[in-house]
Design a protein around this motif. Sequence first.
Motif, PDB file in Angstrom:
ATOM      1  N   GLU A   4      26.353  14.121 103.828  1.00  0.00           N
ATOM      2  CA  GLU A   4      26.489  13.986 105.263  1.00  0.00           C
ATOM      3  C   GLU A   4      27.139  15.239 105.852  1.00  0.00           C
ATOM      4  O   GLU A   4      27.836  15.984 105.167  1.00  0.00           O
ATOM      5  N   ARG A   5      26.898  15.419 107.135  1.00  0.00           N
ATOM      6  CA  ARG A   5      27.526  16.533 107.833  1.00  0.00           C
ATOM      7  C   ARG A   5      29.027  16.284 107.902  1.00  0.00           C
ATOM      8  O   ARG A   5      29.467  15.191 108.270  1.00  0.00           O
ATOM      9  N   GLU A   6      29.822  17.301 107.566  1.00  0.00           N
ATOM     10  CA  GLU A   6      31.257  17.126 107.536  1.00  0.00           C
ATOM     11  C   GLU A   6      31.978  18.145 108.409  1.00  0.00           C
ATOM     12  O   GLU A   6      31.522  19.280 108.568  1.00  0.00           O
ATOM     13  N   PHE A   7      33.087  17.719 108.923  1.00  0.00           N
ATOM     14  CA  PHE A   7      33.916  18.562 109.781  1.00  0.00           C
ATOM     15  C   PHE A   7      34.564  19.684 108.979  1.00  0.00           C
ATOM     16  O   PHE A   7      35.017  19.479 107.842  1.00  0.00           O
ATOM     17  N   VAL A   8      34.627  20.870 109.590  1.00  0.00           N
ATOM     18  CA  VAL A   8      35.282  22.016 108.960  1.00  0.00           C
ATOM     19  C   VAL A   8      36.495  22.446 109.789  1.00  0.00           C
ATOM     20  O   VAL A   8      37.609  22.527 109.273  1.00  0.00           O
ATOM     21  N   ALA A   9      36.278  22.743 111.062  1.00  0.00           N
ATOM     22  CA  ALA A   9      37.364  23.238 111.904  1.00  0.00           C
ATOM     23  C   ALA A   9      36.996  23.057 113.366  1.00  0.00           C
ATOM     24  O   ALA A   9      35.813  22.975 113.710  1.00  0.00           O
ATOM     25  N   ALA A  10      38.014  23.014 114.233  1.00  0.00           N
ATOM     26  CA  ALA A  10      37.786  22.901 115.664  1.00  0.00           C
ATOM     27  C   ALA A  10      38.824  23.729 116.410  1.00  0.00           C
ATOM     28  O   ALA A  10      39.921  23.985 115.900  1.00  0.00           O
ATOM     29  N   ILE A  11      38.455  24.142 117.619  1.00  0.00           N
ATOM     30  CA  ILE A  11      39.346  24.961 118.435  1.00  0.00           C
ATOM     31  C   ILE A  11      39.225  24.509 119.883  1.00  0.00           C
ATOM     32  O   ILE A  11      38.141  24.164 120.360  1.00  0.00           O
ATOM     33  N   SER A  12      40.342  24.508 120.596  1.00  0.00           N
ATOM     34  CA  SER A  12      40.338  24.101 121.991  1.00  0.00           C
ATOM     35  C   SER A  12      39.682  25.163 122.865  1.00  0.00           C
ATOM     36  O   SER A  12      39.447  26.292 122.433  1.00  0.00           O
ATOM     37  N   TRP A  13      39.414  24.796 124.125  1.00  0.00           N
ATOM     38  CA  TRP A  13      38.721  25.730 125.006  1.00  0.00           C
ATOM     39  C   TRP A  13      39.533  27.002 125.209  1.00  0.00           C
ATOM     40  O   TRP A  13      38.978  28.087 125.368  1.00  0.00           O
ATOM     41  N   SER A  14      40.864  26.901 125.189  1.00  0.00           N
ATOM     42  CA  SER A  14      41.712  28.072 125.406  1.00  0.00           C
ATOM     43  C   SER A  14      41.959  28.851 124.124  1.00  0.00           C
ATOM     44  O   SER A  14      42.443  29.983 124.163  1.00  0.00           O
ATOM     45  N   GLY A  15      41.652  28.234 123.004  1.00  0.00           N
ATOM     46  CA  GLY A  15      41.951  28.874 121.726  1.00  0.00           C
ATOM     47  C   GLY A  15      43.366  28.612 121.251  1.00  0.00           C
ATOM     48  O   GLY A  15      43.748  29.052 120.162  1.00  0.00           O
ATOM     49  N   GLY A  16      44.141  27.875 122.041  1.00  0.00           N
ATOM     50  CA  GLY A  16      45.535  27.663 121.701  1.00  0.00           C
ATOM     51  C   GLY A  16      45.779  26.610 120.654  1.00  0.00           C
ATOM     52  O   GLY A  16      46.859  26.549 120.056  1.00  0.00           O
TER      53      GLY A  16
END
Length: 124
Positions: free
Chosen positions: A44-56
């Motif tokens: 299955e597709r798995e999560f790796v990383a995420a970032i907010s719109w500001s990058g903060g």
Amino acid sequence: QVQLVESGGGLVQAGGSLALSCAASGRTASASAMGWFRQAPGKEREFVAAISWSGGSTYYADSVKGRFTISRDIAKNTVFLQMNSLEPEDTAVYYCAADLTSRLRVVPDEYDYWGQGTQVTVSS
């Protein structure tokens, strides 16, 4: 509408590095949280990383924490995934995704737009 185009995949030996890019376009692209996911054959597709719109704010899967770094260039509407100390288990198609709610989500179905994916292959 948000359009996403990934690039930077390829073949690398275990222990090596690769840098992926995801160019976003569209009216709401800059306001979106962005995520990287991966999918290996038969899995299955798995999560790796995420970032907010500001990058903060960033968030990582335990399996990549300390090895991968997500970042974004707001002016260029581009998100990056720097991958170091790659392992054969990292082999997969990597996808970037946009979440218009701008939250750091880990479930694929909660993302609104997807790129076409880029292959990353790590040889042992």
